[in-house]
Design a protein around this motif. Structure first.
Motif, PDB file in Angstrom:
ATOM      1  N   GLN A 180      -8.592   6.080   3.470  1.00  0.00           N
ATOM      2  CA  GLN A 180      -7.352   5.569   4.058  1.00  0.00           C
ATOM      3  C   GLN A 180      -6.118   5.940   3.226  1.00  0.00           C
ATOM      4  OE1 GLN A 180      -6.473   1.288   4.251  1.00  0.00           O
ATOM      5  NE2 GLN A 180      -6.228   1.550   6.435  1.00  0.00           N
ATOM      6  N   ALA A 181      -6.231   5.853   1.913  1.00  0.00           N
ATOM      7  CA  ALA A 181      -5.073   6.162   1.061  1.00  0.00           C
ATOM      8  C   ALA A 181      -4.659   7.627   1.230  1.00  0.00           C
ATOM      9  CB  ALA A 181      -5.399   5.871  -0.393  1.00  0.00           C
ATOM     10  N   ARG A 182      -5.643   8.515   1.295  1.00  0.00           N
ATOM     11  CA  ARG A 182      -5.323   9.948   1.492  1.00  0.00           C
ATOM     12  C   ARG A 182      -4.733  10.199   2.878  1.00  0.00           C
ATOM     13  NH1 ARG A 182      -9.299  14.050  -1.375  1.00  0.00           N
ATOM     14  NH2 ARG A 182      -9.565  13.020  -3.364  1.00  0.00           N
ATOM     15  N   LEU A 183      -5.283   9.498   3.873  1.00  0.00           N
ATOM     16  CA  LEU A 183      -4.763   9.675   5.234  1.00  0.00           C
ATOM     17  C   LEU A 183      -3.310   9.217   5.308  1.00  0.00           C
ATOM     18  CD1 LEU A 183      -5.443  10.511   8.144  1.00  0.00           C
ATOM     19  CD2 LEU A 183      -6.189   8.166   8.579  1.00  0.00           C
ATOM     20  N   ARG A 184      -3.033   8.080   4.664  1.00  0.00           N
ATOM     21  CA  ARG A 184      -1.652   7.575   4.662  1.00  0.00           C
ATOM     22  C   ARG A 184      -0.730   8.498   3.861  1.00  0.00           C
ATOM     23  NH1 ARG A 184      -2.515   0.986   4.151  1.00  0.00           N
ATOM     24  NH2 ARG A 184      -3.058   0.721   6.340  1.00  0.00           N
ATOM     25  N   SER A 185      -1.237   9.030   2.777  1.00  0.00           N
ATOM     26  CA  SER A 185      -0.413   9.957   1.985  1.00  0.00           C
ATOM     27  C   SER A 185      -0.039  11.184   2.813  1.00  0.00           C
ATOM     28  CB  SER A 185      -1.157  10.403   0.728  1.00  0.00           C
ATOM     29  OG  SER A 185      -1.345   9.314  -0.134  1.00  0.00           O
ATOM     30  N   SER A 186      -0.996  11.681   3.591  1.00  0.00           N
ATOM     31  CA  SER A 186      -0.698  12.854   4.411  1.00  0.00           C
ATOM     32  C   SER A 186       0.348  12.502   5.470  1.00  0.00           C
ATOM     33  CB  SER A 186      -1.968  13.422   5.056  1.00  0.00           C
ATOM     34  OG  SER A 186      -2.556  12.481   5.914  1.00  0.00           O
ATOM     35  N   PHE A 187       0.245  11.296   6.039  1.00  0.00           N
ATOM     36  CA  PHE A 187       1.232  10.873   7.042  1.00  0.00           C
ATOM     37  C   PHE A 187       2.622  10.763   6.408  1.00  0.00           C
ATOM     38  CE2 PHE A 187       3.682   7.479   9.045  1.00  0.00           C
ATOM     39  CZ  PHE A 187       3.719   7.898  10.363  1.00  0.00           C
ATOM     40  N   ASP A 211       0.842  -1.217   0.000  1.00  0.00           N
ATOM     41  CA  ASP A 211       0.000   0.000   0.000  1.00  0.00           C
ATOM     42  C   ASP A 211       0.872   1.259   0.000  1.00  0.00           C
ATOM     43  OD1 ASP A 211      -2.125  -1.699   0.118  1.00  0.00           O
ATOM     44  OD2 ASP A 211      -2.659  -1.272   2.202  1.00  0.00           O
ATOM     45  N   VAL A 212       1.887   1.242   0.846  1.00  0.00           N
ATOM     46  CA  VAL A 212       2.727   2.439   0.989  1.00  0.00           C
ATOM     47  C   VAL A 212       3.571   2.672  -0.276  1.00  0.00           C
ATOM     48  CG1 VAL A 212       4.702   3.365   2.270  1.00  0.00           C
ATOM     49  CG2 VAL A 212       2.753   2.437   3.501  1.00  0.00           C
ATOM     50  N   ILE A 213       4.148   1.604  -0.811  1.00  0.00           N
ATOM     51  CA  ILE A 213       4.933   1.757  -2.046  1.00  0.00           C
ATOM     52  C   ILE A 213       4.009   2.231  -3.179  1.00  0.00           C
ATOM     53  CG2 ILE A 213       6.213   0.470  -3.833  1.00  0.00           C
ATOM     54  CD1 ILE A 213       7.972   1.011  -1.431  1.00  0.00           C
ATOM     55  N   GLY A 214       2.788   1.729  -3.183  1.00  0.00           N
ATOM     56  CA  GLY A 214       1.810   2.172  -4.183  1.00  0.00           C
ATOM     57  C   GLY A 214       1.514   3.662  -4.080  1.00  0.00           C
ATOM     58  N   LEU A 215       1.569   4.197  -2.858  1.00  0.00           N
ATOM     59  CA  LEU A 215       1.330   5.637  -2.658  1.00  0.00           C
ATOM     60  C   LEU A 215       2.556   6.479  -3.025  1.00  0.00           C
ATOM     61  CD1 LEU A 215      -0.545   5.559   0.788  1.00  0.00           C
ATOM     62  CD2 LEU A 215      -1.539   6.098  -1.435  1.00  0.00           C
ATOM     63  N   ARG A 216       3.706   5.822  -3.108  1.00  0.00           N
ATOM     64  CA  ARG A 216       4.949   6.562  -3.390  1.00  0.00           C
ATOM     65  C   ARG A 216       5.539   6.176  -4.745  1.00  0.00           C
ATOM     66  NH1 ARG A 216       6.908   9.525   0.756  1.00  0.00           N
ATOM     67  NH2 ARG A 216       9.113   9.236   0.343  1.00  0.00           N
ATOM     68  N   LYS A 217       4.662   5.960  -5.707  1.00  0.00           N
ATOM     69  CA  LYS A 217       5.123   5.550  -7.040  1.00  0.00           C
ATOM     70  C   LYS A 217       6.101   6.554  -7.648  1.00  0.00           C
ATOM     71  CE  LYS A 217       1.337   2.660  -8.625  1.00  0.00           C
ATOM     72  NZ  LYS A 217       0.142   2.588  -9.464  1.00  0.00           N
ATOM     73  N   SER A 218       5.811   7.840  -7.480  1.00  0.00           N
ATOM     74  CA  SER A 218       6.682   8.838  -8.109  1.00  0.00           C
ATOM     75  C   SER A 218       8.077   8.806  -7.472  1.00  0.00           C
ATOM     76  CB  SER A 218       6.073  10.232  -7.987  1.00  0.00           C
ATOM     77  OG  SER A 218       5.857  10.539  -6.632  1.00  0.00           O
ATOM     78  N   VAL A 219       8.123   8.591  -6.163  1.00  0.00           N
ATOM     79  CA  VAL A 219       9.417   8.522  -5.469  1.00  0.00           C
ATOM     80  C   VAL A 219      10.176   7.277  -5.940  1.00  0.00           C
ATOM     81  CG1 VAL A 219      10.531   8.287  -3.201  1.00  0.00           C
ATOM     82  CG2 VAL A 219       8.510   9.724  -3.451  1.00  0.00           C
ATOM     83  N   ILE A 220       9.481   6.148  -6.033  1.00  0.00           N
ATOM     84  CA  ILE A 220      10.120   4.888  -6.442  1.00  0.00           C
ATOM     85  C   ILE A 220      10.654   5.011  -7.873  1.00  0.00           C
ATOM     86  CG2 ILE A 220       9.680   2.429  -6.912  1.00  0.00           C
ATOM     87  CD1 ILE A 220       9.851   3.158  -3.914  1.00  0.00           C
ATOM     88  N   SER A 221       9.862   5.620  -8.733  1.00  0.00           N
ATOM     89  CA  SER A 221      10.290   5.808 -10.120  1.00  0.00           C
ATOM     90  C   SER A 221      11.561   6.667 -10.171  1.00  0.00           C
ATOM     91  CB  SER A 221       9.160   6.471 -10.903  1.00  0.00           C
ATOM     92  OG  SER A 221       9.534   6.657 -12.223  1.00  0.00           O
ATOM     93  N   ALA A 222      11.569   7.743  -9.382  1.00  0.00           N
ATOM     94  CA  ALA A 222      12.740   8.635  -9.363  1.00  0.00           C
ATOM     95  C   ALA A 222      13.969   7.916  -8.810  1.00  0.00           C
ATOM     96  CB  ALA A 222      12.426   9.873  -8.526  1.00  0.00           C
ATOM     97  N   ILE A 223      13.769   7.058  -7.823  1.00  0.00           N
ATOM     98  CA  ILE A 223      14.896   6.326  -7.230  1.00  0.00           C
ATOM     99  C   ILE A 223      15.516   5.387  -8.262  1.00  0.00           C
ATOM    100  CG2 ILE A 223      15.462   4.470  -5.596  1.00  0.00           C
ATOM    101  CD1 ILE A 223      13.561   5.818  -3.594  1.00  0.00           C
ATOM    102  N   PHE A 224      14.684   4.618  -8.948  1.00  0.00           N
ATOM    103  CA  PHE A 224      15.211   3.619  -9.879  1.00  0.00           C
ATOM    104  C   PHE A 224      15.862   4.259 -11.101  1.00  0.00           C
ATOM    105  CE2 PHE A 224      12.880   0.593  -7.343  1.00  0.00           C
ATOM    106  CZ  PHE A 224      13.591  -0.589  -7.499  1.00  0.00           C
ATOM    107  N   SER A 225      15.408   5.449 -11.475  1.00  0.00           N
ATOM    108  CA  SER A 225      16.001   6.067 -12.655  1.00  0.00           C
ATOM    109  C   SER A 225      17.042   7.119 -12.273  1.00  0.00           C
ATOM    110  CB  SER A 225      14.908   6.707 -13.513  1.00  0.00           C
ATOM    111  OG  SER A 225      14.212   7.660 -12.743  1.00  0.00           O
ATOM    112  N   GLY A 226      17.287   7.285 -10.994  1.00  0.00           N
ATOM    113  CA  GLY A 226      18.187   8.344 -10.554  1.00  0.00           C
ATOM    114  C   GLY A 226      19.610   7.882 -10.298  1.00  0.00           C
ATOM    115  N   PHE A 227      20.383   8.786  -9.708  1.00  0.00           N
ATOM    116  CA  PHE A 227      21.777   8.508  -9.392  1.00  0.00           C
ATOM    117  C   PHE A 227      21.852   7.693  -8.100  1.00  0.00           C
ATOM    118  CE2 PHE A 227      25.674   9.855  -7.118  1.00  0.00           C
ATOM    119  CZ  PHE A 227      26.603   9.355  -8.021  1.00  0.00           C
ATOM    120  N   ASP A 228      22.646   6.642  -8.085  1.00  0.00           N
ATOM    121  CA  ASP A 228      22.866   5.782  -6.926  1.00  0.00           C
ATOM    122  C   ASP A 228      21.551   5.251  -6.326  1.00  0.00           C
ATOM    123  OD1 ASP A 228      24.062   4.329  -4.966  1.00  0.00           O
ATOM    124  OD2 ASP A 228      25.070   6.019  -3.984  1.00  0.00           O
TER     125      ASP A 228
END
Lengths: 263, 198
Positions: free
Chosen positions: B48-55, A227-244
């Motif tokens: 829940q997804a929005r709440l987690r994103s804010s956290f 769930d958390v990685i799914g919410l941070r897709k843009s960060v994960i994409s930047a990490i894999f295509s970025g430096f180090d």
């Protein structure tokens, strides 16, 4: 001139070890091909068309599907003596961050089997239950990682109780292993392999904060990490295509793992 | 303005660390919503997804700025709570609907905003009580409808303006021009200048 007699076994036992995984992956591939057959063909009543090639094909597909399912069950239950739950339970203790004092053989088997089972859980959570995942490339990654980890002493000066760097290195190696077939994704989106194996890394980092996690804890950590990685897709994409990417992914795990661990 | 979570949060040992636990954050946020909207004839739903994103967004900025806690701990607690409020406003995980037909009850003008503010205010007040052993009384402006209206209008344009708004309620000097820059906060600048002079 007669050729020299062949040795009964390969010189290096490592050549033999992935054989059951190759059989399993081949059976998985066969089952997947069969699942692509139009559903109407399989359901066609062969009694109505006793002599037609179509009826013969329908019967052949049905029988081959049964054989493939049986074969995979045999490979799973007889060759490896492990069911999915037992494989998942081994996930938390079978990563390279927990390798101290382990024998190569059991560690290697647990690493590949548990990561395969865990990746299946993650793929379901990410919304890709039908993604085609192979186990042998995970096993091959183990060999590469094992060689690297043994050859360089790991100096930890970050003050972390958990070695986030080796967890990140594992995630990056598994992503490149070919265990998960790539899908067409826009350049700005992370691939399914990146999401899946970044999630496994995060779950391993989260579970490293629990002393002896139970099966339910492992599954909860995998699902929450997905769930958390799914919410941070843009960060994960930047990490894999970025430096180090290794350092960046380790930093991401360092940031996210403690808040996600069960207190 | 009610801050109903303070007694419960005060019972949590080591709240400043507990609040960095995603599960605790989710659980306590939902509990605060229940307490804040009690008796309002409103039904609420938390995404829940929005709440987690804010956290997660808050966590990132928390780690980027935590070194400032060594300069002025009290100010950093207020700033962190303000950042949490800004991320809640930005991701807006809560939605409410009237549970009774119009006209039977007059609901709070902005119940969602009241729930966000009361949660972040409750966390900041409880952490300060645990850290410094004193409780901060709410100023009169906390109940001024004009302040709330101004808050709602401002954060709609820039959610980071939630930070100085919470500073006002906590009695801390606000920074309206660059609210998201921790280094530019009056308390931090004053202590940094003092250190340079010495």
């Amino acid at each position: 001139m007669t050729p020299p007699p062949r040795a009964p076994f390969p010189k290096d036992l490592d050549e033999l070890a992935p054989a059951p995984l190759a059989v399993k992956d081949a059976l998985r591939g066969l089952r997947r091909k069969l699942s692509d057959v139009p559903p109407g063909l399989e359901a066609m009543p062969s009694d109505l068309l006793p002599l037609s090639p179509l009826a013969l094909a329908a019967r052949l597909i049905r029988e081959t599907r049964k054989i493939a399912a049986l074969g995979e069950d045999i490979a799973r239950d007889v060759l490896l003596h492990h069911r999915d739950e037992a494989r998942l339970a081994a996930f938390a203790t079978s990563g390279f961050s927990k390798m101290a004092g382990k024998r190569d053989g059991s560690f290697r088997h647990d690493f590949a089997a548990s990561r395969y089972a865990a990746a299946k859980v993650v793929l379901v959570r990410l919304g890709y239950p039908d993604a085609f995942l192979l186990e042998q490339p995970i096993d091959v990654s183990w060999r590469a990682l094992w060689t690297r980890v043994r050859s360089k002493p790991r100096i930890q000066n970050t003050g972390d109780a958990v070695d986030y760097t080796i967890i990140a290195e594992t995630a990056l190696t598994l992503t490149k292993s070919g265990a998960l077939a790539e899908r067409n994704t826009p350049p700005t989106e992370p691939t399914l392999a990146q999401l899946t194996f970044a999630t496994l890394g995060l779950a391993e980092a989260v579970l490293a904060h629990s002393p002896q996690p139970a099966l339910e804890t492992v599954i909860a950590a995998l699902e929450l990490s997905a769930d958390v990685i799914g919410l941070r897709k843009s960060v994960i994409s930047a990490i894999f295509s970025g430096f180090d990417p290794e350092a960046q992914l380790a930093a991401e795990y360092r940031l996210l793992a403690p808040p996600l661990a069960e207190s | 303005m009610r801050v109903p979570m303070v007694p419960e949060l005060n019972r949590e040992s080591d709240l400043r660390h507990r609040i960095r636990d995603l599960r605790f954050f989710e659980e306590s946020f939902r509990r605060n919503v229940t307490l804040t909207l009690a008796g309002e004839s409103l039904t609420s739903k938390t995404d829940q997804a929005r709440l987690r994103s804010s956290f997660l967004a808050w966590l990132e900025t928390f780690h980027e700025t935590r070194h400032l806690a060594d300069i002025d701990r009290r100010d950093f607690i207020c700033f962190s709570a303000g950042r949490m409020l800004a991320e809640l406003v930005r991701y807006d995980p809560l939605s409410v609907a009237a549970s009774k037909p119009d006209g039977e009850d007059k609901p709070n003008d902005w119940p969602v905003g009241a729930a966000y503010v009361s949660y972040c205010l409750g966390v900041a007040m409880s952490v300060m009580e645990q850290e410094f052993n004193f409780s901060t009384p709410l100023p009169n402006l906390a109940n001024d409808p004009r302040v709330w209206q101004s808050f709602q209008e401002n954060v709609r344009d820039n959610p980071d303006l939630a930070i100085p708004f919470l500073d006002l309620l906590l009695g801390q000097a606000p920074n309206w021009s660059e609210p998201a820059l921790a280094e530019q906060r009056p308390a931090v600048k004053a202590k940094t200048n003092l250190a340079i002079e010495n």
